[in-house]
Every structure is written in structure tokens, then in C-alpha cells.
Enzyme design. Structure first.
Site, PDB file in Angstrom:
ATOM      1  N   ASP A 200       1.508   0.986   2.328  1.00  0.00           N
ATOM      2  CA  ASP A 200       2.838   1.181   2.899  1.00  0.00           C
ATOM      3  C   ASP A 200       2.811   2.190   4.062  1.00  0.00           C
ATOM      4  O   ASP A 200       2.067   3.174   4.027  1.00  0.00           O
ATOM      5  CB  ASP A 200       3.741   1.737   1.780  1.00  0.00           C
ATOM      6  N   GLU A 254     -16.165  -0.062  -2.341  1.00  0.00           N
ATOM      7  CA  GLU A 254     -16.978   0.294  -3.513  1.00  0.00           C
ATOM      8  C   GLU A 254     -16.994  -0.855  -4.519  1.00  0.00           C
ATOM      9  O   GLU A 254     -17.893  -0.966  -5.327  1.00  0.00           O
ATOM     10  CB  GLU A 254     -16.446   1.582  -4.174  1.00  0.00           C
TER      11      GLU A 254
HETATM   12  C1  NOJ Z   1       8.167   0.356   4.090  1.00  0.00           C
HETATM   13  C2  NOJ Z   1       8.704  -0.345   2.886  1.00  0.00           C
HETATM   14  O1  NOJ Z   1       8.471  -1.718   3.022  1.00  0.00           O
HETATM   15  C3  NOJ Z   1      10.167   0.015   2.798  1.00  0.00           C
HETATM   16  O2  NOJ Z   1      10.849  -0.768   1.858  1.00  0.00           O
HETATM   17  C4  NOJ Z   1      10.265   1.484   2.485  1.00  0.00           C
HETATM   18  O3  NOJ Z   1      11.616   1.886   2.492  1.00  0.00           O
HETATM   19  C5  NOJ Z   1       9.495   2.314   3.519  1.00  0.00           C
HETATM   20  N1  NOJ Z   1       8.205   1.764   3.852  1.00  0.00           N
HETATM   21  C6  NOJ Z   1       9.254   3.705   3.001  1.00  0.00           C
HETATM   22  O4  NOJ Z   1       8.277   3.678   2.006  1.00  0.00           O
END
Ligand code: NOJ
Length: 511
Positions: A200, A254
Site C-alpha cells: 500500500d 527468500e
Molecule cells: C491506499 C488504499 O488503497 C486506500 O484505501 C487507503 O485509504 C490509503 N492507501 C491509505 O492507506
């Protein structure tokens, strides 16, 4: 033809766990529910399940605010449910990707509770703390979800940085203890059987506060997302961010065969840079180009060609037309063209990701004000930024609760024009997507053939995929009127048409 890795051959299916399948009647989806529905994903023809965050969380950002990277949110189940899901997925030949959220935690994470407890706490430097500047925040940075990225902590007299909500403090990845802890967490999940991670917000992982204020973004205009008013040149895509990706990649390597998929928003150059100079970054940096552009034929053609041309030697492409953060594709292009959009994504070169429900043609829902859940919508109401409309629960059947829940669903359920899953018959969107996927998975041309534009006049986009011994032509009629079909034997038509292409039709022909 070369042998493909599983992540080059298979389609990724994104599950938003709150909205996939509830198994205990609380109106919120859970792990046991996902396990129950794995046959649906396998029968669709997808080979990889990416599950948005399932870790303990106060759910301020619905799981993207984590309090324990190594546990399971009780609302979703426990580690036994998780192990059962992995086992059931693998038994069906499905790979599982978890969502790794390394750039920030919840403000209720014990690390942050400690960090904010005093300036000399050993965890102070796990987050990004700064002194005020002339009684104000250290920089003018704007958060992704609204005003400033800085939150004042009265007790210790400093600001902490948060790129998203103020309840999502940014971790300090420059601290080796943070690196060790987070990388070890990845190892533990790999040891538990996961096949990879979607990482993310990677572009935000290494903000450089010492570089100071952000300049105005010259492309920003009134009415656009207020978060884009400044150009995030010091907080996004910093050199050290790429180093963190290499660290994650080394851990991933790994266990041979595992996958690292990155949430890489930004310009074409940014996206390409996340493959790494020696392809030592993400195996697949997400390519959001089709989410970013206006869907006209010339725009799509240019986007596809520019992306193909920019790919580094040996890099594998990806395409996506929907996720839990953006308007549903069926609403962007209109119900009539939803099949066409899916055909485009599944026939381009590279690994596609299908967001749950897009295979049914679910549109973005209208959420009544009293049902709004998304914190972003609550922070800047009425600006069309809220993400609830694309997060409504899966409509499985026409019972009350739509087969999703026996309780009260956390968001209203939106039923697509072709009905819930149980009602999608042979002529439906779902049946078409299943046939399309079956064709893709059995075709060398679609899996790994070269891409070539054949035409992009007005509303008609035609391209070829060419492999040794197989050539397919894909014709997409974006127009509201018929268009002449290219020569060839029809293999698949989104509207079971023959003769000229009907409005909104996608046709695949063998030549
Ligand atoms: C991207 C995620 O897809 C979204 O849903 C989230 O609010 C933000 N990153 C923060 O983690």
C-alpha cells in the site's frame, strides 16, 4: 513462447473483505465468508486473490490503519480462519496476496502510543516528529485526505506527520528498527503460506521533511481534489523509498516464486521507476493509467502505446480498471460499455486485476447521507471524493441481505442491471466475463503475444495480439451507433452479435 510465471499468467481478483461475504450475521464480510466463496473466484477463472487489509484495526480507514501487523482483526476472524483460507485457496490452485501497509500505522498501534508518550521514549523515532516553525507546522504539506499532514501533540510539544488521516501516523522507515520489524512481519506471513503482497501507498513511504515546503502544482485548478493543490515533490517518490522496495523484494525472494505488487500511483515515469533499475523493485508496479485518463479512443490508444514503449527491458505490464478507491468502471463508461471495458483490460498485454463485483457490472452506488462510512467523505463532504459508492457488498442472490449477510449490511447493497450472481444467466455480464477469461487463459496470443494498434478512429479501437501461430484482433466499438467489423472469424462477441459491431460491443476475431 516462453514459460510464464504464475503472476504473469493468472488474473488477480481483488477482494474487499468487509463487502465480500459475511458468515456470522454482523453485516460485515469475514475470512470464513471468503473461504466459502473461493469456488466462485476459481470458477470465474481468476488465479490470484488479493485481500485488502485483514489485520487488527480501529477501522478509521477500514483496515488501512493497523494496530497489529501480525494478527487478524476479530471482526474478520482469527489466525485459524486465516490458515483455513490459505489451505482452501491452495487446494483450489489459487494464490493469495495480503495487503501490506508499511507507510503508516493506526494512532492506536502500541508503537505510536509509546512514541507519543514522551520525547525520550525508545519508540519516539519510529514515527516522524518535528518541532513547530514560527508557531505553525514544520511544512505546508497537504494530506491525501484533506488539510495539513501535521498533527500537534500538546503533551510533548511537537507535530507528528500523517500523509493520510491524522489517525494514520507515518512510520519512519529510515529507522533500522522499523525496517527490521516490518520486514520480519513479511517473513512471518510468507512462512504462513501467503504468496505475495500488494504494498500500500508505497510512493509515500519515505517523506523527506528536511526539504521543506511544497511548491504549488501548476496543473491544479479550482474544483479539483484539494489535496493536489501542492506538488508533493518532497514527500512522494523519494530516493529512499526505492531502497525500501528493494528491501521488501529481497525478503520476498527468500521464498522463490513469491510476488510483490506495488500501489504505484503517479506519472508514467514514476510507475516505471518502481520496477527498479535492475528489475529489483516490484515484480508488478500497479499501472493506474486507465483509471487516470478520460476514456476516449485516442486517449486509450495513446495510453497503451506510451505504456508499452516505456516498459523497461524484461518488465511485465499490468492493467487495472477498478478498485476500492475509485468510481466503478460500469459507472465511468456506462452500463452499455462495461463489457467492452473488461474486454480491453483482459486483452491488453500484462497481468489484469479485477475488482470484486466489476465482473457483474455493479455501478457506483448512491449512498444516503446517513449511511456514509468513508472517513474521506466525512472529512470533505459533497466533493465526490468518498469511496463508499464502490465498496458496497456483493449481491449473491435475491434474498434479503442478497446472500451477503443475514444481518444488516454495513453499506447498502447495489444490484447491477443483470441482477445478483444467482440471476446472471447465459446472456449476462458475468457469463460473458467467464467466457472472456476462459479464452484469455487458453490463448498464447492473449497471454503473451505482442500488442499492435490497428486503428483508433473516432469511437472505434482495434488492436491485435500476435503470437507464433495465433493472431487475434480485438475491436471495441465505443460509439452509440454501429461500426463496420474488421475481417476475421468471430471468437467472442460481448453482445452475441454478427455483422456490424453494435453500439458498445467488444468483438474478438481470429485472422
Ligand atoms: C491506499 C488504499 O488503497 C486506500 O484505501 C487507503 O485509504 C490509503 N492507501 C491509505 O492507506
Amino acid at each position: 513462447m516462453t514459460d510464464l510465471q504464475w503472476w504473469q499468467r493468472e488474473i488477480i481478483y481483488q477482494v474487499y473483505p468487509r463487502s465480500f461475504q459475511d458468515s456470522d450475521g454482523d453485516g460485515i464480510g469475514d475470512l470464513a465468508g471468503i473461504t466459502r466463496r473461493l469456488d466462485y473466484i476459481r470458477d470465474l477463472g481468476a488465479g490470484v486473490v488479493w485481500i485488502s487489509p485483514i489485520f487488527p484495526s480501529p477501522m478509521k480507514d477500514f483496515g488501512y490503519d493497523i494496530t497489529d501487523y501480525r494478527g487478524i482483526e476479530p471482526m474478520f476472524g482469527d489466525l485459524d480462519d486465516f490458515d483455513a483460507l490459505i489451505e482452501a485457496a491452495h487446494a483450489r490452485g489459487l494464490k493469495v496476496l495480503l495487503d501490506f501497509v508499511p507507510s503508516h500505522t493506526s494512532d492506536q498501534h502500541p508503537w505510536f502510543v509509546e512514541s507519543r508518550s514522551s520525547r525520550d521514549n525508545p519508540k519516539r523515532d519510529w514515527y516522524i516528529w518535528c518541532d513547530p516553525m514560527e508557531d505553525g507546522p514544520p511544512t505546508n504539506w497537504i494530506s491525501e485526505f484533506g488539510p495539513t499532514t501535521w498533527n500537534w501533540d500538546e503533551a510533548t510539544g511537537q507535530y507528528y506527520l500523517h500523509i493520510f488521516l491524522d489517525s494514520q501516523p507515518s512510520l519512519n522507515w529510515r529507522n533500522p528498527q522499523v525496517q527490521d520489524e516490518m520486514l520480519e512481519t513479511m517473513r512471518l506471513w510468507y512462512a504462513r503460506g501467503v504468496d505475495g503482497f500488494r504494498v500500500d501507498a508505497i510512493t509515500h513511504i519515505a517523506p523527506d521533511v528536511d526539504k521543506g515546503d511544497h511548491p504549488p502544482d501548476p496543473d491544479w485548478q479550482e474544483g479539483m481534489n484539494p489535496s493536489g493543490r501542492l506538488s508533493k515533490v518532497h514527500s512522494k517518490n523519494q530516493p529512499f523509498g526505492y531502497e525500501t522496495v528493494r528491501m521488501m523484494r529481497r525478503v520476498t525472494e527468500e521464498t522463490p516464486g513469491n510476488l510483490l505488487l506495488g500501489e504505484t500511483d503517479g506519472t508514467l515515469d514514476n510507475v516505471m521507476s518502481y520496477y527498479g533499475d535492475d528489475l529489483d523493485g516490484f515484480h508488478l508496479p500497479f499501472n493506474f493509467r486507465l483509471l487516470d485518463i478520460e476514456w476516449t479512443v485516442p486517449n486509450i490508444r495513446e495510453t497503451v502505446e506510451a505504456y508499452e514503449a516505456a516498459l523497461p527491458e524484461g518488465a511485465w505490464p499490468t492493467w487495472v480498471i477498478g478498485n476500492h478507491d475509485c468510481i466503478r468502471i460500469a459507472s465511468r463508461v456506462g452500463a452499455r460499455r462495461a463489457r467492452l471495458a473488461m474486454t480491453l483490460m483482459l486483452c491488453l498485454r500484462g497481468t489484469p486485476t479485477i475488482y470484486q463485483g466489476d465482473e457483474l457490472g455493479i455501478p457506483s452506488a448512491k449512498i444516503p447521507p446517513d449511511k456514509v462510512q468513508d472517513p474521506w467523505e466525512k472529512q470533505v463532504p459533497g466533493q465526490g471524493l468518498g469511496r463508499d459508492p464502490s465498496r458496497t457488498p456483493m449481491p449473491w442472490d435475491d434474498s434479503e441481505g442478497a446472500g451477503f449477510t443475514d444481518g444488516d449490511p454495513w453499506l447498502p447493497i447495489e444490484v447491477p442491471p443483470d441482477g445478483p450472481v444467482s440471476a446472471q444467466d447465459a446472456g449476462s455480464m458475468l457469463a460473458y466475463v467467464r467466457r472472456l477469461i476462459a479464452l484469455r487463459q487458453s490463448s498464447d496470443a492473449l497471454l503473451q503475444g505482442a500488442y499492435r494498434t490497428l486503428g483508433a478512429e473516432e469511437d472505434l479501437y482495434v488492436f491485435a495480439r500476435e503470437a507464433e501461430g495465433e493472431r487475434l484482433v480485438i475491436a471495441l466499438n465505443f460509439a452509440d451507433t454501429p461500426r463496420p467489423a474488421p475481417d476475421g472469424d468471430t471468437v467472442l462477441s460481448s453482445h452475441d452479435a454478427t455483422g456490424p459491431l453494435v453500439p458498445g460491443e467488444a468483438r474478438i476475431l481470429r485472422t
